[in-house]
Design a protein around this motif. Structure first.
Motif, PDB file in Angstrom:
ATOM      1  N   SER A   1       0.852  -1.189   0.000  1.00 50.45           N
ATOM      2  CA  SER A   1       0.000   0.000   0.000  1.00 50.45           C
ATOM      3  C   SER A   1       0.886   1.237   0.000  1.00 50.45           C
ATOM      4  CB  SER A   1      -0.925   0.015   1.224  1.00 50.45           C
ATOM      5  OG  SER A   1      -0.165   0.092   2.420  1.00 50.45           O
ATOM      6  N   VAL A   2       0.274   2.378  -0.327  1.00 47.95           N
ATOM      7  CA  VAL A   2       0.997   3.640  -0.292  1.00 47.95           C
ATOM      8  C   VAL A   2       0.001   4.760  -0.026  1.00 47.95           C
ATOM      9  CG1 VAL A   2       0.831   3.949  -2.809  1.00 47.95           C
ATOM     10  CG2 VAL A   2       2.594   5.160  -1.526  1.00 47.95           C
ATOM     11  N   VAL A   3       0.417   5.742   0.777  1.00 48.01           N
ATOM     12  CA  VAL A   3      -0.412   6.905   1.098  1.00 48.01           C
ATOM     13  C   VAL A   3       0.238   8.140   0.491  1.00 48.01           C
ATOM     14  CG1 VAL A   3      -1.319   8.360   2.947  1.00 48.01           C
ATOM     15  CG2 VAL A   3      -1.267   5.873   3.228  1.00 48.01           C
ATOM     16  N   PHE A   4      -0.551   8.920  -0.268  1.00 52.41           N
ATOM     17  CA  PHE A   4      -0.088  10.190  -0.819  1.00 52.41           C
ATOM     18  C   PHE A   4      -0.814  11.314  -0.074  1.00 52.41           C
ATOM     19  CE2 PHE A   4       0.124   7.111  -4.284  1.00 52.41           C
ATOM     20  CZ  PHE A   4       1.408   7.304  -4.785  1.00 52.41           C
ATOM     21  N   THR A   5      -0.051  12.156   0.613  1.00 51.22           N
ATOM     22  CA  THR A   5      -0.641  13.290   1.335  1.00 51.22           C
ATOM     23  C   THR A   5      -0.470  14.543   0.487  1.00 51.22           C
ATOM     24  OG1 THR A   5      -0.231  12.292   3.497  1.00 51.22           O
ATOM     25  CG2 THR A   5      -0.553  14.688   3.433  1.00 51.22           C
ATOM     26  N   TYR A   6      -1.593  15.084  -0.007  1.00 49.74           N
ATOM     27  CA  TYR A   6      -1.528  16.246  -0.890  1.00 49.74           C
ATOM     28  C   TYR A   6      -1.791  17.556  -0.152  1.00 49.74           C
ATOM     29  CZ  TYR A   6      -6.627  15.426  -1.006  1.00 49.74           C
ATOM     30  OH  TYR A   6      -7.949  15.218  -0.676  1.00 49.74           O
ATOM     31  N   ASP A   7      -2.260  17.465   1.109  1.00 49.30           N
ATOM     32  CA  ASP A   7      -2.466  18.667   1.925  1.00 49.30           C
ATOM     33  C   ASP A   7      -1.797  18.438   3.276  1.00 49.30           C
ATOM     34  OD1 ASP A   7      -3.243  20.883   3.309  1.00 49.30           O
ATOM     35  OD2 ASP A   7      -5.402  20.630   2.981  1.00 49.30           O
ATOM     36  N   SER A   8      -0.579  18.998   3.426  1.00 46.52           N
ATOM     37  CA  SER A   8       0.194  18.793   4.646  1.00 46.52           C
ATOM     38  C   SER A   8       0.058  19.950   5.622  1.00 46.52           C
ATOM     39  CB  SER A   8       1.673  18.597   4.295  1.00 46.52           C
ATOM     40  OG  SER A   8       1.837  17.435   3.522  1.00 46.52           O
ATOM     41  N   GLY A   9      -1.002  20.712   5.511  1.00 45.98           N
ATOM     42  CA  GLY A   9      -1.225  21.810   6.451  1.00 45.98           C
ATOM     43  C   GLY A   9      -0.173  22.891   6.324  1.00 45.98           C
TER      44      GLY A   9
END
Length: 647
Positions: free
Chosen positions: A219-227
């Motif tokens: 699996s892989v998680v892409f974070t496009y909004d890192s605050g």
């Protein structure tokens, strides 16, 4: 006249004999001193032994295929409607003649190549096991035994792509789209930042090349909004791709994407792509006008060719509702989740109900996939994408003909990497790939050898048509990540596995001809059921004895007797007294053989006085008088005739 019987053992049918009982070189201890009268001569009266011989391999009999999927012989499903596909492999290239024992490594290598189409049957983070052995140990050769074991890709074997540029990390998708820098984020995360003021370098587009996500697990998680750390902005696309190389890495500047990917375009709001490397994903999510859209590189049966198409979602998912998206692979299913700021998640694409139709099922053409990030919004120090919690598999790549010698970490792109950067000042471009071919990734191997058309065929079957009503067979994995399916070995052309009586017909096994060598002369298709999580699945043994030849002459030698002959092959005095014919009295050249000459050749002993013996040593040797690798097993009996020398 004296008749002497010698034998390496008194046990009938002994399978294994060593030391002084070796069937090639043995010594008989006499209970009392044996006397030979003066001026005698000796001849071989008869010989009986078991010879294994050699197997001859050529382009006519070196190929076979491996199929992993439904048992087509039993379930009534045709190749056209199955998940599996017969993958051609070979025992060895070129023409060789080797003993069965020496050929085991070659057969093993072929099996590993064929089984490499499914990640549960290749080796993860370890050395390839030896699958092939002699059917009955070291006794008379009657065929081979093929053992099948399954890897279970548990969470303990999952790994993370390192936060480095170039070899072993992330590379540019194309030669112009590398406007990015790579940095670490914790122990398992990677930050991809779109650089400022590098307008000549195109968009930010990078691919992680190490530790693939596959059917086995990942699996892989892409974070496009890192605050506060920034975001990917209003234009980005992330997902999984089989294509891990750019034109600078490929021989001759070839594209890394499938050649059939001709039509594309991400959607309205972006430039109209024409199926270029930048555009190609197997699975992706893009932010289009504030909404999350899912894309597949799928096949539409009613149109000519392949193209990237938007999946019709069952609901509208606003990108502002989430901060991350997660791709999960298990079996042939790919699911996608939207992750909220509080850590809770929603299914964007799952594997149940109507949402199961939103993603194409994984195929052997793309069971190795890698994370890919595109950022299209304007350059900014705040334009970042964070890859969190990446979980891939360190699938080892075997080096050497044996298929298990000195394995190395996963080698991407279908070749062993030379480690030479394309551009030393921009390592993110990747490295030149010019090493030997690898066989662990069917798509990459097919691409490298010009056989990717066969991949197009597998992806064009009805169950992979995104608009088809056909049910897609699911390759689910159990809780231990074991797969419950069938392995079929195909050793001659088979109509069923050629797609007989379907619109998908083709000569997919036409070149198979290894039925005799592998021991399936009259049963060329052999299937074996896997057993889920079991580490020792089962075995298939040869049904017929492969036909052998004996292409080396054998001789009888008495190394401790006072005999003299002359070996012109070696150019020296010898103790050889008899040449053994290639064929025995019944016309056989391997197996249990019996030789008896109508006329004996007597060799003088040169003993003017009585010759007293307490032991008698007998050897069966080659013309160079070596006994190493003489393929005799079991019991050897040589009878001698000793008489007074005649004028």
């Amino acid at each position: 006249m004296t008749f002497i019987i010698t034998s390496n053992t008194t046990e009938n049918g002994a399978e294994t004999t060593t030391g002084i009982n070796n069937p090639v070189s043995y010594t008989n201890m006499l209970s009392s001193t044996f006397e030979i009268e003066p001026n005698s001569e000796i001849a071989v009266d008869s010989i009986k032994f078991t010879r294994n011989g050699n197997l001859s391999i050529s382009s006519d009999n070196n190929k076979f295929a491996v199929f992993i999927g439904e048992d087509l012989n039993a379930c009534g499903i045709t190749l056209e409607n199955s998940v599996g596909f017969p993958v051609m492999t070979e025992i060895v290239g070129g023409d060789i003649t080797r003993s069965p024992q020496d050929l085991i490594q070659n057969i093993d290598c072929g099996l590993h190549r064929g089984l490499g189409q499914h990640p549960n049957f290749i080796d993860i983070d370890g050395i390839h096991p030896q699958r092939t052995e002699l059917k009955n140990g070291s006794g008379e050769f009657t065929g081979f035994k093929y053992n099948f074991s399954s890897e279970t890709a548990s969470s303990t074997k999952l790994a993370h792509i390192p936060a480095v540029e170039g070899q072993g990390g992330y590379v540019a998708t194309t030669l112009t789209d590398f406007n990015a820098s790579i940095g670490a984020s914790g122990s398992t995360g990677v930050v991809i930042t779109k650089k400022e003021s590098l307008f000549t370098h195109g968009d930010c587009s990078v691919i992680g090349q190490k530790y693939p996500i596959s059917w086995a697990n990942g699996s892989v998680v892409f974070t496009y909004d890192s605050g506060a750390n920034g975001s990917a902005g209003n234009g980005w696309e992330v997902g999984l791709t089989r294509s891990t190389i750019n034109r600078g890495q490929a021989d001759g500047g070839a594209h890394g994407r499938p050649w059939w990917y001709e039509r594309g375009g991400r959607a309205e709001g972006y430039d109209e792509g024409m199926g270029d490397d930048l555009d190609f994903f197997d699975y992706s999510i893009a932010d289009i006008g504030g909404q999350l859209k899912v894309f597949n590189a799928g096949y539409h049966f009613t149109d000519e060719g392949f193209f990237k198409r938007e999946v019709e979602l069952q609901a509208t998912f606003l990108s502002a509702s989430y901060v991350s998206v997660k791709f999960i692979c298990l079996g042939n299913e790919v699911s996608i989740k939207g992750i909220k700021a509080d850590g809770t998640d929603d299914d964007i694409v799952d594997n149940s109900g109507t949402k199961a139709q939103n993603n194409k099922p994984a195929n052997i053409s793309w069971f190795h996939m890698f994370p890919k990030v595109n950022i299209f919004d304007k350059e900014s120090s705040k334009r970042i994408m964070v890859i969190d919690d990446y979980s891939g598999l360190n699938v080892k790549t075997p080096k050497g003909e044996a298929g298990g010698i000195d394995p190395v970490d996963y080698q991407y792109g279908g070749r062993f990497d030379s480690g030479v950067p394309v551009n030393a000042s921009n390592l993110i471009l990747g490295n030149v790939l010019n090493g030997d071919l690898t066989y662990q990734d069917w798509w990459a191997w097919s691409f490298r050898t010009g056989n990717d058309g066969i991949c197009r065929n597998t992806e064009g079957r009805p169950q992979y048509d995104m608009n088809s009503a056909s049910d897609v067979p699911s390759i689910g994995l159990n809780a231990s990540f074991g797969v419950d399916y069938t392995i079929t070995i195909i050793t001659s052309s088979d109509g069923l596995f050629n797609g007989r009586d379907t619109d998908f017909a083709g000569g997919y096994t036409r070149e198979c001809g290894a039925q005799n060598i592998l021991g399936f002369e009259r049963t060329p298709t052999q299937s074996i059921k896997t057993q889920g999580a079991s580490s020792n699945i089962n075995s298939i043994s040869s049904k017929t004895t492969p036909q052998m030849t004996s292409n080396k002459s054998l001789f009888v030698r008495l190394p401790e007797f006072p005999v003299e002959s002359y070996n012109t092959g070696k150019g020296s005095i010898s103790k050889i007294i008899h040449h053994i014919p290639r064929f025995d009295n019944t016309g056989n050249e391997t197996g249990g053989l019996f030789f008896k000459s109508n006329e004996k050749l007597y060799v003088p002993l040169h003993n003017p006085q009585t010759l007293r013996l307490n032991t008698m040593k007998v050897e069966i040797c080659y013309i160079d008088e070596t006994t190493n690798n003489v393929e005799l097993v079991g019991t050897t009996i040589v009878c001698f005739d000793i008489r007074k020398r005649r004028d």
